[in-house]
Design a protein around this motif. Structure first.
Motif, PDB file in Angstrom:
ATOM      1  N   ARG A   1       0.863  -1.000   0.142  1.00 30.27           N
ATOM      2  CA  ARG A   1      -0.101  -0.025  -0.202  1.00 30.27           C
ATOM      3  C   ARG A   1       0.861   1.175   0.078  1.00 30.27           C
ATOM      4  O   ARG A   1       0.705   2.406  -0.834  1.00 30.27           O
ATOM      5  N   TYR A   2       2.195   1.177   0.870  1.00 32.18           N
ATOM      6  CA  TYR A   2       2.842   2.282   0.757  1.00 32.18           C
ATOM      7  C   TYR A   2       3.723   2.529  -0.347  1.00 32.18           C
ATOM      8  O   TYR A   2       3.870   3.705  -0.997  1.00 32.18           O
ATOM      9  N   ASN A   3       3.910   1.302  -1.113  1.00 34.31           N
ATOM     10  CA  ASN A   3       4.586   1.410  -2.449  1.00 34.31           C
ATOM     11  C   ASN A   3       3.661   2.011  -3.619  1.00 34.31           C
ATOM     12  O   ASN A   3       3.970   3.111  -4.314  1.00 34.31           O
TER      13      ASN A   3
ATOM     14  N   ILE B   1      14.214  -1.734  10.641  1.00 35.31           N
ATOM     15  CA  ILE B   1      13.359  -2.703  10.716  1.00 35.31           C
ATOM     16  C   ILE B   1      12.156  -2.357   9.958  1.00 35.31           C
ATOM     17  O   ILE B   1      11.745  -1.080  10.696  1.00 35.31           O
ATOM     18  N   GLY B   2      11.215  -3.164   9.271  1.00 38.92           N
ATOM     19  CA  GLY B   2      10.355  -2.429   8.573  1.00 38.92           C
ATOM     20  C   GLY B   2      10.612  -1.594   7.225  1.00 38.92           C
ATOM     21  O   GLY B   2      10.208  -0.631   6.972  1.00 38.92           O
ATOM     22  N   THR B   3      11.439  -2.263   6.643  1.00 40.24           N
ATOM     23  CA  THR B   3      12.347  -1.889   5.650  1.00 40.24           C
ATOM     24  C   THR B   3      11.362  -1.245   4.285  1.00 40.24           C
ATOM     25  O   THR B   3      11.528  -0.096   3.757  1.00 40.24           O
TER      26      THR B   3
ATOM     27  N   VAL C   1      15.124  -5.644   8.012  1.00 41.38           N
ATOM     28  CA  VAL C   1      14.150  -6.735   8.589  1.00 41.38           C
ATOM     29  C   VAL C   1      12.775  -6.225   8.289  1.00 41.38           C
ATOM     30  O   VAL C   1      12.493  -4.934   8.121  1.00 41.38           O
ATOM     31  N   ASP C   2      12.063  -7.040   7.553  1.00 43.22           N
ATOM     32  CA  ASP C   2      10.524  -6.831   7.339  1.00 43.22           C
ATOM     33  C   ASP C   2       9.867  -8.183   7.328  1.00 43.22           C
ATOM     34  O   ASP C   2      10.174  -9.506   7.055  1.00 43.22           O
ATOM     35  N   ASN C   3       8.480  -8.301   7.716  1.00 44.73           N
ATOM     36  CA  ASN C   3       7.890  -9.484   7.817  1.00 44.73           C
ATOM     37  C   ASN C   3       6.765  -9.716   6.748  1.00 44.73           C
ATOM     38  O   ASN C   3       5.996 -10.672   6.609  1.00 44.73           O
TER      39      ASN C   3
HETATM   40  C1  LIG Z   1       5.041   1.908   5.770  1.00 50.37           C
HETATM   41  S1  LIG Z   1       6.149   0.978   5.273  1.00 50.37           S
HETATM   42  C2  LIG Z   1       7.564   1.548   5.773  1.00 50.37           C
HETATM   43  C3  LIG Z   1       8.997   1.494   4.698  1.00 50.37           C
HETATM   44  C4  LIG Z   1       9.985   2.346   5.277  1.00 50.37           C
HETATM   45  N1  LIG Z   1      10.720   2.260   6.587  1.00 50.37           N
HETATM   46  C5  LIG Z   1       9.801   3.689   4.905  1.00 50.37           C
HETATM   47  O1  LIG Z   1       9.933   4.542   5.966  1.00 50.37           O
HETATM   48  O2  LIG Z   1      10.061   4.278   3.767  1.00 50.37           O
HETATM   49  C6  LIG Z   1       6.118  -0.326   6.728  1.00 50.37           C
HETATM   50  C7  LIG Z   1       6.696  -1.441   6.591  1.00 50.37           C
HETATM   51  O3  LIG Z   1       6.825  -2.095   7.743  1.00 50.37           O
HETATM   52  C8  LIG Z   1       6.714  -3.525   7.764  1.00 50.37           C
HETATM   53  N2  LIG Z   1       5.980  -4.019   8.937  1.00 50.37           N
HETATM   54  C9  LIG Z   1       4.812  -4.097   9.352  1.00 50.37           C
HETATM   55  N3  LIG Z   1       4.726  -4.653  10.405  1.00 50.37           N
HETATM   56  C10 LIG Z   1       5.597  -5.393  10.632  1.00 50.37           C
HETATM   57  C11 LIG Z   1       6.111  -6.051  11.764  1.00 50.37           C
HETATM   58  N4  LIG Z   1       5.584  -6.601  12.889  1.00 50.37           N
HETATM   59  N5  LIG Z   1       7.595  -6.842  11.664  1.00 50.37           N
HETATM   60  C12 LIG Z   1       8.175  -6.370  10.712  1.00 50.37           C
HETATM   61  N6  LIG Z   1       7.816  -5.572   9.620  1.00 50.37           N
HETATM   62  C13 LIG Z   1       6.619  -5.024   9.769  1.00 50.37           C
HETATM   63  C14 LIG Z   1       5.608  -3.696   6.277  1.00 50.37           C
HETATM   64  O4  LIG Z   1       5.765  -4.945   5.659  1.00 50.37           O
HETATM   65  C15 LIG Z   1       6.160  -2.347   5.685  1.00 50.37           C
HETATM   66  O5  LIG Z   1       7.053  -2.862   4.661  1.00 50.37           O
END
Ligand SMILES: C[S@@+](CC[C@H](N)C(=O)[O-])C[C@H]1O[C@@H](n2cnc3c(N)ncnc32)[C@H](O)[C@@H]1O
Length: 271
Positions: A20-22, A78-80, A104-106
């Protein structure tokens, strides 16, 4: 992404935050469920695409500060998210070619695209781990992390736009505490989180109702709650502010309003 190229085992029927962010950032790695969810949130928060862009710009300014000014050569991001322009390792290694980054991402879709995150400089290193932020011990003990980062030396913990996917604020705060406890003095936290602090009450009520009905999965934090993630750290620059106000590069009259953005950001140093 066309349906024929959907990797096996990927659930495309439910909206995922990374895709969704993409979509909001103008990328091409999303499916109808992600777009529907993105459009629904945009109907309540019409400047959500601008928020996403400003959040991304904050990530890049924060990482640049960490590599250039703070001279940090190790990053745990984390949350790449799905790879896009100027990912953490590209911004960091441009200033510090030997920088090491663990992502790290899930989301399994991020794993599919992780190769684009592994384009390190020859002097540096990048690794990718599929894991959940809610399990810090699993992340900290993963051999891919321990082989890449020296936890005896300062690390920048990057939690940008990810803590708000942990519903319970106390749980999110404890996760941050556990991660920071494993990092030595001189380490940093860079984080951002969705907020409704600047949103008019009627609109905020609609947003909360969407969350309550499971139609939005990002949980707002107040300034006081977001500040708790930085407890005991020395805040850099302006402290806890809307992301567009953190060490900005454009004059105030060119910056969006806090209400348009609705995301707090900050960077802090562990004493
Ligand atoms: C809105 S994106 C942010 C991407 C990047 N950090 C940025 O700010 O441009 C949120 C990311 O967090 C990941 N995410 C959400 N919940 C997570 C969790 N519990 N553990 C690891 N990653 C998570 C999502 O899959 C997504 O890739």
């Amino acid at each position: 992404m066309v349906e024929e190229t959907v990797p096996a085992g990927l659930d495309t029927t439910t909206a995922h935050p990374a895709r969704r962010y993409n979509y909001w950032l103008g990328g091409k790695d999303h499916f109808p469920a992600d777009r529907a969810s993105g459009d629904l949130i945009e109907s309540v928060h019409p400047t959500v695409r601008l928020s996403a862009l400003e959040n991304r710009a904050f990530l890049q300014r924060a990482v640049r500060f960490l590599a250039e000014e703070a001279r940090i050569g190790q990053f745990l991001d984390i949350g790449t998210g799905l790879p896009t322009a100027d990912n953490t390792h590209e911004v960091a290694q441009r200033r510090m070619p030997h920088a090491r980054i663990v992502y790290v991402d899930n989301d399994p879709m991020v794993s599919v695209h992780a190769r684009a995150l592994l384009t390190s400089t020859p002097e540096g290193r990048t690794r990718y781990i599929e894991a959940d932020l809610r399990d810090p011990a699993a992340i900290l003990t993963d051999p891919r992390l321990t082989e890449t980062l020296d936890l005896g030396r300062p690390v920048a913990l990057v939690l940008i736009a990810v803590l708000h996917f942990i519903e319970d604020h106390t749980e999110a705060r404890d996760v941050v505490r556990e991660l920071l406890a494993a990092l030595p003095s001189g380490s940093y936290l860079a984080a951002s989180n969705f907020t409704l602090d600047f949103t008019a009450p009627a609109k905020a009520a609609v947003a909360r109702d969407m969350i309550a009905r499971g139609r939005s999965d990002a949980h707002p934090r107040t300034k006081a709650q977001f500040s708790e993630y930085f407890a005991g750290l020395g805040l850099i620059g302006p402290g806890v502010v809307p992301v567009s106000e953190w060490l900005p590069e454009v004059p105030a009259h060119q910056r969006p309003s806090p209400e348009e953005i609705g995301i707090y950001g900050a960077v802090g140093r562990k004493p």
